[in-house]
Scaffold this active site. Structure first.
Site, PDB file in Angstrom:
ATOM      1  CG  HIS A 185      -0.808  85.093 -14.108  1.00 30.82           C
ATOM      2  ND1 HIS A 185      -0.527  86.414 -14.272  1.00 30.82           N
ATOM      3  CD2 HIS A 185      -0.212  84.735 -12.953  1.00 30.82           C
ATOM      4  CE1 HIS A 185       0.219  86.843 -13.276  1.00 30.82           C
ATOM      5  NE2 HIS A 185       0.433  85.837 -12.469  1.00 30.82           N
TER       6      HIS A 185
ATOM      7  CG  HIS B 155       4.748  82.764  -3.704  1.00 28.19           C
ATOM      8  ND1 HIS B 155       3.525  83.186  -3.247  1.00 28.19           N
ATOM      9  CD2 HIS B 155       4.840  83.244  -4.987  1.00 28.19           C
ATOM     10  CE1 HIS B 155       2.916  83.885  -4.189  1.00 28.19           C
ATOM     11  NE2 HIS B 155       3.688  83.923  -5.253  1.00 28.19           N
TER      12      HIS B 155
ATOM     13  CD  GLU C 239       0.964  83.724  -8.573  1.00 30.12           C
ATOM     14  OE1 GLU C 239       1.754  84.486  -7.995  1.00 30.12           O
ATOM     15  OE2 GLU C 239       0.260  84.059  -9.555  1.00 30.12           O
TER      16      GLU C 239
ATOM     17  CG  ASP D 250       4.324  80.852 -10.509  1.00 29.07           C
ATOM     18  OD1 ASP D 250       3.518  80.961  -9.576  1.00 29.07           O
ATOM     19  OD2 ASP D 250       5.147  81.745 -10.787  1.00 29.07           O
TER      20      ASP D 250
ATOM     21  CG  HIS E  50       3.179  88.847  -5.803  1.00 32.80           C
ATOM     22  ND1 HIS E  50       2.155  88.741  -6.704  1.00 32.80           N
ATOM     23  CD2 HIS E  50       3.820  87.668  -5.866  1.00 32.80           C
ATOM     24  CE1 HIS E  50       2.202  87.553  -7.318  1.00 32.80           C
ATOM     25  NE2 HIS E  50       3.209  86.894  -6.808  1.00 32.80           N
TER      26      HIS E  50
ATOM     27  CG  ASP F 107       6.895  85.465  -7.320  1.00 35.67           C
ATOM     28  OD1 ASP F 107       7.423  84.638  -8.076  1.00 35.67           O
ATOM     29  OD2 ASP F 107       5.690  85.442  -7.037  1.00 35.67           O
TER      30      ASP F 107
ATOM     31  CE1 TYR G 128       8.254  87.950 -12.054  1.00 37.96           C
ATOM     32  CE2 TYR G 128       8.671  89.368 -10.166  1.00 37.96           C
ATOM     33  CZ  TYR G 128       8.295  88.142 -10.681  1.00 37.96           C
ATOM     34  OH  TYR G 128       7.956  87.125  -9.832  1.00 37.96           O
TER      35      TYR G 128
ATOM     36  CG  HIS H  15       9.694  83.674 -11.752  1.00 34.90           C
ATOM     37  ND1 HIS H  15       9.151  82.603 -12.431  1.00 34.90           N
ATOM     38  CD2 HIS H  15       8.756  84.059 -10.855  1.00 34.90           C
ATOM     39  CE1 HIS H  15       7.935  82.353 -11.952  1.00 34.90           C
ATOM     40  NE2 HIS H  15       7.674  83.226 -10.988  1.00 34.90           N
TER      41      HIS H  15
HETATM   42 FE1  FEO Z   1       3.741  84.838  -7.347  1.00 36.19          FE
HETATM   43 FE2  FEO Z   1       6.008  83.343  -9.440  1.00 36.19          FE
HETATM   44  O1  FEO Z   1       4.425  83.504  -8.456  1.00 36.19           O
END
Ligand code: FEO
Length: 405
Positions: free
Chosen positions: A24, A78, A80, A82, A145, A164, A196, A229
């Site tokens: 992104h 989360h 988001e 991904d 986040h 994350d 990151y 991640h």
């Molecule tokens: Fe906040 Fe890995 O997405």
């Protein structure tokens, strides 16, 4: 491939995205992974999903261990894209599963999927879920986040699924930190952590400190930190906690990033004597031409350095567009604990140096004035001014850096 046991009956069932280079808008030179986890207990529990285009991969990974229809609980830490956009594919295979999610998470999830046929339970900090031999504890981490974010602690195994938090965009054949210790890519891994943090978590330093404090207050023993991640921290989870605390407290290297752009090389010519001035005062520096550099790389270098000098030519009485974009991006990240200065060139009328300076001032960053400017082409006298500017800025950076010791 491709499941990895992280503790008895707790498996990584995620995917490695070797190819992604634009996450992104952030450059991801090392790719990334989308980590999710499966616990085989009396009630089979999946923690998080993966990006939609990898749904089949994680489902196949789950199939190596259990029939996905046996999944009883799905924890969504989360929402988001991904991590959540393959949830519908998994729910199609395990339609009776119960989803555990924060209140804000559920609200957001309803924008992705029709929830009417799904069992959903709202959880908040301190709530627990017994899944057989194990108990899960939920810890909301709002704005770390996203507003919906939470972490899940597996009590009996002392595993923190940290979403994350503590992650990195780093695709690797290794899943664990200890597989890196003996090889040179540990430096790459540390760099990925800083990258990151700088690009995603920079605005949230105070929240990070209080959340780590809350975890410590709860007395949670942590054997493994498993983010969504990158690498899983099992040899030394204390290392990543310390890195985060240090960064949240404003840690930076005693060095200067010169982040500049140029039209006809005049601003570029100014970087050399400035660099020499910095070096002669014993401060290392890195010079980054913004037009040739991905924005997220420049943000990382800004964050890594105690001091940053912005170099901009004037274009139509304004900052050069790439510099304006960089400062716009930086403003949103609400940086703290860094000292900055500005230099640049102009033709008939200036304006860029003042505009950049005002922008840094508006961010409430420590700013060094005055900014040095050169008309059309830096003269030998301008070069001397640039050199002195570099020396004086280096002195200020050293002085400022001492406050963080
Ligand atoms: Fe906040 Fe890995 O997405």
């Amino acid at each position: 491939m491709n499941t990895v046991q992280i503790k008895p009956d707790i498996y990584w069932v995620g995917v490695i995205d070797w190819a992604i280079r634009d996450f992104h808008g952030y450059v991801t030179p090392n790719g990334t992974t989308y980590n999710n986890y499966l616990i085989v207990d009396e009630h089979i529990t999946l923690l998080d999903t993966v990006r939609h285009d990898f749904a089949e991969t994680t489902i196949n990974n789950i199939r190596h261990i259990v029939d996905p229809s046996r999944i009883k609980n799905i924890i969504i830490n989360h929402i988001e894209n991904d991590h959540v956009t393959s949830l519908d594919k998994i729910m199609a295979l395990a339609p009776k599963a119960t989803i555990y999610i924060t209140e804000k998470g559920k609200k957001g999830l309803s924008r992705f999927f029709d929830l009417s046929a799904w069992n959903i339970k709202i959880v908040k900090t301190g709530d627990t879920l017994n899944i057989g031999k194990r108990n899960l504890l939920f810890l909301e981490t709002p704005m770390l986040h996203w507003p919906d974010s939470m972490m899940t602690y597996i009590k009996e195994d002392k595993v923190l699924i940290s979403q994350d938090g503590f992650g990195q965009h780093y695709a690797s054949a290794s899943r664990f930190d200890d597989e890196f210790i003996e090889c040179s890519s540990i430096q790459e891994l540390d760099d990925a952590v800083v990258d990151y943090y700088a690009n995603i978590l920079m605005p949230f330093g105070n929240l990070i400190k209080s959340k780590i404090g809350e975890i410590q207050k709860l007395g949670l023993e942590i054997d493994v930190i498993a983010p969504d991640h990158g690498i899983i921290w099992r040899k030394d989870p204390g290392k990543i906690l310390k890195m985060y605390m240090d960064m949240a407290n404003g840690a930076a290297d005693l060095r200067v990033s010169i982040i500049y752009d140029t039209m006809w090389q005049s601003t570029e010519m100014m970087t050399l004597p400035i660099m020499q001035g910095l070096k002669d005062e014993g401060v290392d520096c890195r010079v980054i031409k913004l037009r040739a550099t991905p924005m997220s790389f420049a943000i990382k270098e800004f964050w890594r350095s105690r001091g940053t000098l912005i170099g901009t030519p004037t274009l139509n009485n304004k900052m050069y567009p790439t510099i304006a974009e960089f400062l716009h991006h930086l403003t949103g990240l609400r940086p703290k604990g860094r000292i900055t200065g500005v230099f640049g060139s102009y033709g008939w009328g200036g304006g860029a140096v003042k505009e950049a300076y005002d922008s840094l001032k508006a961010m409430k960053l420590e700013t060094f004035e005055p900014g040095v400017e050169a008309l059309y082409r830096p003269s030998p006298d301008d070069e001397k001014k640039c050199y002195e500017f570099g020396r004086e800025f280096a002195k200020k950076v050293k002085e400022y850096h001492n406050q963080f010791k």
